[in-house]
Motif scaffolding. Structure first.
Motif, PDB file in Angstrom:
ATOM      1  N   ALA A   9       0.932  -1.138   0.052  1.00 25.17           N
ATOM      2  CA  ALA A   9       0.021  -0.034   0.185  1.00 25.17           C
ATOM      3  C   ALA A   9       0.998   1.334  -0.097  1.00 25.17           C
ATOM      4  N   ARG A  23      -3.513   0.903  -3.236  1.00 19.96           N
ATOM      5  CA  ARG A  23      -4.168   1.182  -1.932  1.00 19.96           C
ATOM      6  C   ARG A  23      -4.490  -0.025  -1.393  1.00 19.96           C
ATOM      7  N   GLU A  24      -4.283  -0.279   0.018  1.00 23.96           N
ATOM      8  CA  GLU A  24      -4.637  -1.261   0.728  1.00 23.96           C
ATOM      9  C   GLU A  24      -6.076  -1.906   0.407  1.00 23.96           C
TER      10      GLU A  24
END
Length: 563
Positions: free
Chosen positions: A504, A541-542
């Motif tokens: 991330a 993004r996570e």
């Protein structure tokens, strides 16, 4: 030792075994009475000769004579005694040396071995078994499918209708259950209500019986069947099959789609939502001889080269990788992007004429399916077939494909492609070598029945090889794990993976996923939208979902590194 309880239960409950034990007991009783009579007569004859022995000695003498041991320490002197001795000896040979062993084997040892065999092959699965796949045949597709099921930790059970077949599979360390394929109780014992799928890959009548029987028990379980005949498709669907495939026909169509003149454009081989995966041969296109960076494909069409097949060997694309005439490109893109690719490269098609047809060696189901595809696309073809019963029209030539005159008659000198479709891999290798010697520039596409022969066919000179077993197994596994994994070829998978915390905040380029794992990111899911062929600068993004392509080993490395 773990089978002894099952064997004891079999002996105590089987009606046949009880009858056998009764017969064995009766035979033993007759033998014991005979020994008793001989022992009594022994005493009377000895008394006649004015000799006296104990009763133990009488039994001892009877058994030593009947068993032909004949120690000679106790003998008769009279003719009556000697005649009696011969009678005891002959009856001993008949009862102890002939009848007793056969009686023991037939009524005790044989049933005991059968009990051991039956104990090895269970007739039902444990009650808590769930999520398993039920297989009803053992063939190359099943072997290939089992390897994939083991990899993804799916339980399976092979249904074997007879004991010898069940024992053979058991000895090969396969999970097998014995039962009648047409008996509803069999599938109840296989825990059909908790199963993930039933695969029926037998003949059409057997598949119909299986589908109808399973559907009576479970209305929801997916049933995958293979149809040999076109006319059987409707019947199998009416019987309850969820999916009906003709794997032989699919193989023939796939072989035909890859011939020169069919299309130098993209042949779609898989779909992941709106993401499409396609193959495109580079032979006789402007891409031939260029490096990937020189091709500028992404800028021109929007598609991304996510892999290359080079004579059956999968390669991760690098900017400096050279695209050869034998290279098959693996492309990823949206429908519009692949359409753009076709528009750019469709002008480079090579069309066959009557003087330069596509050669199909073998007129069986695979060969006929390939011929139908070529005929639909109005591409000239010739089918070389040895058997008269498979000759269908003027495009079929009866003869041996290994005969030079027959190949010349079919147009081997001018043909741009040859498709080898026989069901014998040894013959396919032979014909591949033969055609390559005759024409070094011809495109050779071959069928492989066993995956182990794929590399041999490539070594023999084949440009493309397709495996019947892999195609069938991949089709089934893709239905078992929809939208989770797409197996596009043997050992090559497209799969989903979540962005872990360790990735991330990094851009796709900074993550170096391809360099560290060998997997290529071909799409990223963000807010229920799929970004196909994302730019290297895109940030991860996570919990975003990545769609990746890679070999089985590369997928494992990814899971190990970013777990």
């Amino acid at each position: 030792m773990k089978f002894i309880p099952a064997q004891i239960i079999y002996f105590t409950r089987s009606r046949t075994t009880k009858r056998n034990f009764k017969l064995l007991f009766n035979f033993t009783l007759v033998l014991a009475i005979l020994v008793l009579i001989y022992s009594v007569l022994f005493h009377y004859i000895m008394l006649f000769e004015e000799k006296e022995f104990s009763w133990i000695t009488g039994f001892y003498w009877t058994l030593t004579v009947m068993s032909t041991l004949g120690f000679g320490d106790i003998t008769f002197a009279s003719d009556l005694g000697k005649a009696f001795t011969m009678l005891v000896l002959l009856s001993g040979i008949l009862f102890l040396l002939v009848m007793l062993p056969f009686t023991f084997i037939q009524f005790f040892y044989g049933p005991w071995l059968e009990a051991q065999s039956r104990a090895k092959t269970p007739r039902e699965l444990p009650e808590k078994t769930t999520g398993h796949v039920i297989l009803t045949n053992f063939d190359p597709i099943t072997i290939n499918l089992i390897e994939k099921l083991n990899k993804y930790e799916y339980e399976y059970a092979i249904l074997a209708p007879d004991l010898p077949r069940a024992l053979e599979l058991y000895d090969l360390n396969y999970n097998v259950v014995r039962g009648d394929m047409g008996d509803p109780e069999t599938y109840k014992r296989l825990r059909i209500q908790n199963a993930a799928m039933v695969v029926a890959n037998n003949d059409d009548m057997t598949n119909t019986n299986i589908s109808f029987t399973v559907r009576e028990i479970s209305k929801k379980i997916p049933i995958i069947t293979n149809a040999d005949s076109e006319n059987s498709i409707d019947i199998l669907q009416l019987a309850g099959s969820t999916y009906v495939f003709q794997f032989m026909k699919m193989l023939g169509e796939s072989l035909a789609r890859r011939t020169l003149g069919m299309s130098m454009g993209a042949n779609i081989i898989g779909r992941f939502d709106e993401l499409l995966i396609a193959e495109a041969p580079a032979m006789r296109t402007p891409l031939e001889g260029k490096t990937i960076i020189q091709s500028n494909l992404r800028k021109k069409t929007g598609v991304t080269i996510v892999g290359l097949w080079e004579r059956g060997r999968f390669e991760i694309p690098q900017p400096e990788t050279i695209i050869n005439s034998t290279t098959v490109l693996l492309l990823a893109g949206s429908a519009d992007q692949l359409k753009k690719y076709d528009e750019v490269f469709s002008i480079y098609h090579v069309y066959q004429t009557a003087d330069a047809p596509v050669l199909i060696l073998g007129g069986g189901r695979v060969g006929r399916a390939a011929a139908m595809v070529l005929e639909e696309r109005q591409i000239s073809y010739r089918v070389v077939e040895k058997s008269q019963k498979f000759i269908q029209n003027e495009n079929y030539i009866q003869g041996n494909a290994a005969d030079l005159d027959t190949l010349h008659q079919a147009g081997i000198k001018k043909a741009s492609s040859v498709i080898i479709t026989t069901h014998d891999d040894s013959m396919n290798i032979y014909l591949t070598i033969y055609c390559r010697k005759l024409r070094s520039d011809i495109q050779i596409i071959s069928r492989a029945n066993l995956d182990g022969n794929i590399s041999k066919l490539h070594s023999a000179g084949a440009d493309l090889v397709m495996s019947h077993a892999s195609m069938g197994a991949n089709t089934i596994i893709n239905l078992l794990k929809p939208n989770k994994i797409l197996m596009v070829a043997e050992g090559l998978n497209i799969f989903r993976a979540s962005v872990r915390q360790s990735l991330a905040g990094q851009s796709l380029a900074e993550s170096q996923i391809r360099k560290q794992t060998g997997c290529s990111v071909i799409a990223i899911g963000k807010e229920n939208k799929l970004n196909i062929n994302p730019e290297p600068s895109i940030f991860l993004r996570e919990h975003d979902e990545m769609v990746l392509i890679g070999t089985s080993d590369a997928e494992k490395r990814l899971m190990d590194i970013y777990q």
